[in-house]
Every structure is written in structure tokens, then in C-alpha cells.
Design a protein around this motif. Structure first.
Motif, PDB file in Angstrom:
ATOM      1  N   UNK A  61      52.618  33.607  15.514  1.00 43.48           N
ATOM      2  CA  UNK A  61      53.376  32.360  15.673  1.00 43.48           C
ATOM      3  C   UNK A  61      53.102  31.767  17.052  1.00 43.48           C
ATOM      4  N   UNK A  62      52.525  30.567  17.058  1.00 41.52           N
ATOM      5  CA  UNK A  62      52.154  29.909  18.306  1.00 41.52           C
ATOM      6  C   UNK A  62      52.818  28.541  18.393  1.00 41.52           C
ATOM      7  N   UNK A  63      53.155  28.144  19.602  1.00 40.23           N
ATOM      8  CA  UNK A  63      53.797  26.862  19.816  1.00 40.23           C
ATOM      9  C   UNK A  63      52.875  25.714  19.464  1.00 40.23           C
ATOM     10  N   UNK A  64      53.462  24.650  18.934  1.00 39.80           N
ATOM     11  CA  UNK A  64      52.691  23.459  18.580  1.00 39.80           C
ATOM     12  C   UNK A  64      51.916  22.943  19.791  1.00 39.80           C
ATOM     13  N   UNK A  65      52.479  23.106  20.973  1.00 42.59           N
ATOM     14  CA  UNK A  65      51.847  22.593  22.182  1.00 42.59           C
ATOM     15  C   UNK A  65      50.680  23.446  22.652  1.00 42.59           C
ATOM     16  N   UNK A  66      50.485  24.634  22.080  1.00 42.77           N
ATOM     17  CA  UNK A  66      49.451  25.540  22.581  1.00 42.77           C
ATOM     18  C   UNK A  66      48.445  25.981  21.532  1.00 42.77           C
ATOM     19  N   UNK A  67      48.749  25.809  20.244  1.00 43.27           N
ATOM     20  CA  UNK A  67      47.939  26.451  19.210  1.00 43.27           C
ATOM     21  C   UNK A  67      46.527  25.874  19.120  1.00 43.27           C
ATOM     22  N   UNK A  68      46.356  24.570  19.266  1.00 40.58           N
ATOM     23  CA  UNK A  68      45.011  23.993  19.169  1.00 40.58           C
ATOM     24  C   UNK A  68      44.128  24.475  20.318  1.00 40.58           C
ATOM     25  N   UNK A  69      44.715  24.576  21.483  1.00 40.14           N
ATOM     26  CA  UNK A  69      43.973  25.102  22.631  1.00 40.14           C
ATOM     27  C   UNK A  69      43.607  26.564  22.408  1.00 40.14           C
ATOM     28  N   UNK A  70      44.543  27.348  21.848  1.00 37.73           N
ATOM     29  CA  UNK A  70      44.278  28.758  21.542  1.00 37.73           C
ATOM     30  C   UNK A  70      43.057  28.906  20.643  1.00 37.73           C
ATOM     31  N   UNK A  71      43.041  28.154  19.554  1.00 37.85           N
ATOM     32  CA  UNK A  71      41.971  28.303  18.573  1.00 37.85           C
ATOM     33  C   UNK A  71      40.636  27.805  19.118  1.00 37.85           C
ATOM     34  N   UNK A  72      40.684  26.811  19.975  1.00 39.15           N
ATOM     35  CA  UNK A  72      39.445  26.351  20.602  1.00 39.15           C
ATOM     36  C   UNK A  72      38.842  27.448  21.464  1.00 39.15           C
ATOM     37  N   UNK A  73      39.699  28.165  22.193  1.00 43.44           N
ATOM     38  CA  UNK A  73      39.214  29.261  23.026  1.00 43.44           C
ATOM     39  C   UNK A  73      38.714  30.428  22.184  1.00 43.44           C
ATOM     40  N   UNK A  74      39.442  30.754  21.116  1.00 39.00           N
ATOM     41  CA  UNK A  74      39.061  31.896  20.282  1.00 39.00           C
ATOM     42  C   UNK A  74      37.758  31.636  19.528  1.00 39.00           C
ATOM     43  N   UNK A  75      37.579  30.414  19.050  1.00 38.10           N
ATOM     44  CA  UNK A  75      36.347  30.032  18.354  1.00 38.10           C
ATOM     45  C   UNK A  75      35.994  31.037  17.252  1.00 38.10           C
ATOM     46  N   UNK A  76      36.984  31.329  16.421  1.00 39.82           N
ATOM     47  CA  UNK A  76      36.812  32.296  15.332  1.00 39.82           C
ATOM     48  C   UNK A  76      37.091  31.584  14.009  1.00 39.82           C
ATOM     49  N   UNK A  77      36.091  31.463  13.153  1.00 42.61           N
ATOM     50  CA  UNK A  77      36.247  30.717  11.902  1.00 42.61           C
ATOM     51  C   UNK A  77      37.204  31.389  10.924  1.00 42.61           C
ATOM     52  N   UNK A  78      37.508  32.656  11.128  1.00 41.27           N
ATOM     53  CA  UNK A  78      38.448  33.341  10.246  1.00 41.27           C
ATOM     54  C   UNK A  78      39.896  32.984  10.541  1.00 41.27           C
ATOM     55  N   UNK A  79      40.158  32.421  11.728  1.00 44.79           N
ATOM     56  CA  UNK A  79      41.515  32.023  12.094  1.00 44.79           C
ATOM     57  C   UNK A  79      41.772  30.596  11.605  1.00 44.79           C
ATOM     58  N   UNK A  80      42.872  30.399  10.891  1.00 43.11           N
ATOM     59  CA  UNK A  80      43.282  29.068  10.449  1.00 43.11           C
ATOM     60  C   UNK A  80      44.777  28.909  10.695  1.00 43.11           C
ATOM     61  N   UNK A  81      45.230  27.675  10.675  1.00 49.31           N
ATOM     62  CA  UNK A  81      46.655  27.399  10.828  1.00 49.31           C
ATOM     63  C   UNK A  81      47.270  27.234   9.447  1.00 49.31           C
ATOM     64  N   UNK A  82      48.260  28.039   9.137  1.00 51.72           N
ATOM     65  CA  UNK A  82      48.957  27.943   7.852  1.00 51.72           C
ATOM     66  C   UNK A  82      49.536  26.538   7.726  1.00 51.72           C
ATOM     67  N   UNK A  83      49.327  25.841   6.597  1.00 45.19           N
ATOM     68  CA  UNK A  83      49.577  24.393   6.543  1.00 45.19           C
ATOM     69  C   UNK A  83      50.995  23.949   6.213  1.00 45.19           C
ATOM     70  N   UNK A  84      51.880  24.856   5.782  1.00 42.07           N
ATOM     71  CA  UNK A  84      53.145  24.394   5.206  1.00 42.07           C
ATOM     72  C   UNK A  84      54.391  24.719   6.023  1.00 42.07           C
ATOM     73  N   UNK A  85      54.374  25.765   6.823  1.00 39.98           N
ATOM     74  CA  UNK A  85      55.594  26.229   7.485  1.00 39.98           C
ATOM     75  C   UNK A  85      55.672  25.752   8.929  1.00 39.98           C
ATOM     76  N   UNK A  86      56.908  25.528   9.380  1.00 42.42           N
ATOM     77  CA  UNK A  86      57.189  25.205  10.773  1.00 42.42           C
ATOM     78  C   UNK A  86      58.463  25.936  11.177  1.00 42.42           C
ATOM     79  N   UNK A  87      58.329  26.918  12.055  1.00 44.42           N
ATOM     80  CA  UNK A  87      59.496  27.600  12.601  1.00 44.42           C
ATOM     81  C   UNK A  87      60.066  26.755  13.722  1.00 44.42           C
ATOM     82  N   UNK A  88      61.372  26.559  13.738  1.00 47.56           N
ATOM     83  CA  UNK A  88      61.989  25.681  14.736  1.00 47.56           C
ATOM     84  C   UNK A  88      63.229  26.338  15.317  1.00 47.56           C
ATOM     85  N   UNK A  89      63.254  26.424  16.642  1.00 48.67           N
ATOM     86  CA  UNK A  89      64.456  26.918  17.323  1.00 48.67           C
ATOM     87  C   UNK A  89      64.490  26.322  18.725  1.00 48.67           C
TER      88      UNK A  89
END
Length: 316
Positions: free
Chosen positions: A191-219
Motif C-alpha cells: 500500500x503506497x500513498x497516491x503522492x508517492x506511488x508513481x515515483x516508486x514505480x518509476x524507480x523500480x522499473x519492474x514490469x511485473x509491478x502494477x497498480x491495482x485499479x479499483x481500490x482506494x484505502x482512505x484514512x
């Protein structure tokens, strides 16, 4: 803990979240030889948005003199908090982390959510072959019953928040190791913050990692800058600079530049929101986090609303 705050800044922050603007300054040190060094936690230094916000606040406060932002040694979040608790730490001066009542008791917080509240909105980074595990999850009860395990940092407030809401959590002290654990199926969702997840995946550069499209945890979980509780000068400079940036519009430009893309690309308005309680906030931060989260969700809905077609009635 009470920290001086300009009246009405929270409303201004929420309104600025989606306003267009220009880029913030990328100049992190002046040419003067007697620049004050500010050691920023390496995770924050390596994050362009966070480093840029520190620079923006310092650029807005020239009366404090020139500055130089430097990168700390690599250390886990738990250690950086312990270092900040020491009155004369030789390792770190500033860290941006999620707040909690314990952190606000032992450190000095600058109580302005640096990303407009987006850290309290979380999406799941998953392996492609794990996507079917998330089908049918529509509420917190479904998540609890699904057997889905969520990976989080051992010292992150998120781990305790998720556990308090009955979610199965797997932890590790190092952020980088958590991605390797995801690869090895030690858990299904990082679970990664909306403000950080795109940057995370850009750094990881792993095609096996995707963002689950339907859920949003909010607190409600504001993310603040923290300094040692006796470091009044750094705290004052950060807060004054951020307040000035809020009221002159440059903070809104910053938010739009670094986080506007995330709101669009992650389709936040169409996700199924699972609202969780956060029992680990001070009263002040609970109010800030709750109001910011409410305003953020309202703004996202407003952005996603279909625009009415304009009808002209030309005169004959």
C-alpha cells in the motif's frame, strides 16, 4: 503540541490543490560561502517533490540567510525518528514522515500536510498475477475476509492503522526490502500513498509491478515535516516559508506540478473507497487530517464531474 499557524491555511491548501501554476524553484543553495546546512533524510532528499518543497520554503525566507540542503546517510524511518529526538544529532535535521500522537510528543511538527492530504489515500502495488485476488473486495469486511496481506514499513504509522482496522499486515524496517518481499509473494499488496506511488514505480522499473485499479484505502494521516523539538529556528523557517507559499500561490503551483498527475492517472474518482479509522492522531492532527481528506475527496469529485455542454443562443 500547539504550533503557530496562520488562520485559514487549511482551506487555502485544499483550494490550491488543483490550481494551475508555474514550476517552483530548483535552486537549493546560494552562492554565499556561509550557507547553513540542513541535512534532509535521504528518502526525502531522493524524492523530487519533498526536496523541492523544502527549497521552496527556504527560498521564501531569505531573512534567515542562504542555505544548503544535503542528503543524510541511508537509515530506516524508525532510526531517523530516534535521531531527530536527540537534541544534537549529527546525522539529520529535517524529515518528512506521517504524523502520529507519539511523534508529535517527542518531535516538533510543522502541521501543514505537505501533499494536501494525499498520503492518507493509498493504492495497492501488486504483482500482475495477483490481480484476481482483489476481485470482489468492495468494503473493509471483504478485505479482512479475503486473506490479502498488506506490506508496510515496521515503523510506519500505516502499519498500526491497518492492524487497528483488522487488516493482515506484513512489515519490514527497510522500504527497499518491501518491494523484494512483494516480488517473493510475502504479501499481495504494498500500500503506497497516491503522492508517492508513481515515483516508486518509476524507480523500480519492474514490469511485473502494477497498480491495482479499483481500490482506494482512505484514512486521515497528515504528512508533516519534523525537526528536533528544540530546533526552533529550522521549525520557524519551514513553517513561515510554507505559509508564505500558501498565500502567494506558489504552494498551489507546487502541488499541481508534483501531484496533479497522480490524481489524473490513478482515476481516484472512480475507485471503490475503503474508509479506515486512524486512532493514533492528536486531536489537532485528527481535525486537520479529517478536514483535509474531506476537502480532497470533494475536489476530486468536482474535477471528475462531466462538464455541461454550453448552449449558445445566437440572435437571428
Amino acid at each position: 503540541m500547539k504550533v503557530r499557524r496562520a488562520p485559514g491555511w487549511l482551506t487555502a491548501l485544499a483550494l490550491f490543490l488543483v490550481c494551475p501554476g508555474t514550476s517552483v524553484s530548483s535552486e537549493y543553495a546560494s552562492g554565499e560561502t556561509q550557507a547553513t546546512e540542513y541535512r534532509l533524510w535521504y528518502r526525502n532528499y531522493d524524492s523530487p517533490p519533498i526536496r523541492a518543497l523544502v527549497a521552496l520554503a527556504f527560498d521564501k525566507t531569505p531573512e534567515y540567510g542562504s542555505y544548503r540542503i544535503t542528503r543524510t546517510l541511508e537509515m530506516a524511518q524508525g532510526r531517523v525518528v530516534r535521531e531527530l529526538e536527540r537534541q544534537q544529532s549529527g546525522l539529520v535535521d529535517i524529515a518528512n514522515v506521517a504524523t502520529s500522537n507519539q511523534r508529535e510528543e517527542s518531535l516538533r511538527a510543522i502541521p501543514i500536510p505537505i501533499d494536501g492530504g494525499l498520503l492518507g489515500l493509498r493504492v495497492c502495488v501488486v504483482l500482475k498475477d495477483s490481480l484476481p485476488r482483489f476481485k470482489g473486495i468492495r468494503n473493509l469486511g471483504n478485505l479482512q475476509e479475503s486473506g490479502v496481506r498488506i506490506g508496510q514499513g515496521a515503523h510506519w504509522p500505516d502499519a498500526s492503522i491497518l492492524q487497528a482496522n483488522g487488516v493482515n499486515v506484513v512489515t519490514h524496517s527497510r522500504y527497499e526490502i518491501l518491494f523484494r518481499m512483494l516480488e517473493n509473494h510475502r504479501f499481495e499488496c504494498f500500500a503506497r500513498g497516491v503522492s508517492e506511488v508513481l515515483f516508486d514505480l518509476e524507480l523500480e522499473n519492474n514490469e511485473d509491478f502494477v497498480i491495482e485499479p479499483d481500490l482506494l484505502l482512505a484514512y486521515p494521516m497528515p504528512s508533516y515535516f519534523f525537526v528536533n523539538r528544540h530546533d526552533h529556528e529550522t521549525a520557524h523557517r519551514l513553517q513561515l516559508g510554507m505559509e508564505r507559499a500558501i498565500f502567494d500561490g506558489s504552494f498551489g503551483a507546487y502541488l499541481n506540478q508534483y501531484y496533479g498527475q497522480a490524481i489524473d492517472e490513478l482515476n481516484l474518482h472512480s475507485r471503490n473507497v475503503l474508509v479506515l479509522d486512524n486512532p493514533y492522531l492528536t486531536d489537532e492532527s485528527w481535525a486537520i487530517g479529517s478536514r483535509t481528506l474531506l476537502e480532497l475527496r470533494r475536489r476530486i469529485r468536482k474535477l471528475s464531474a462531466p462538464k455541461k455542454a454550453s448552449h449558445s443562443n445566437p440572435k437571428s
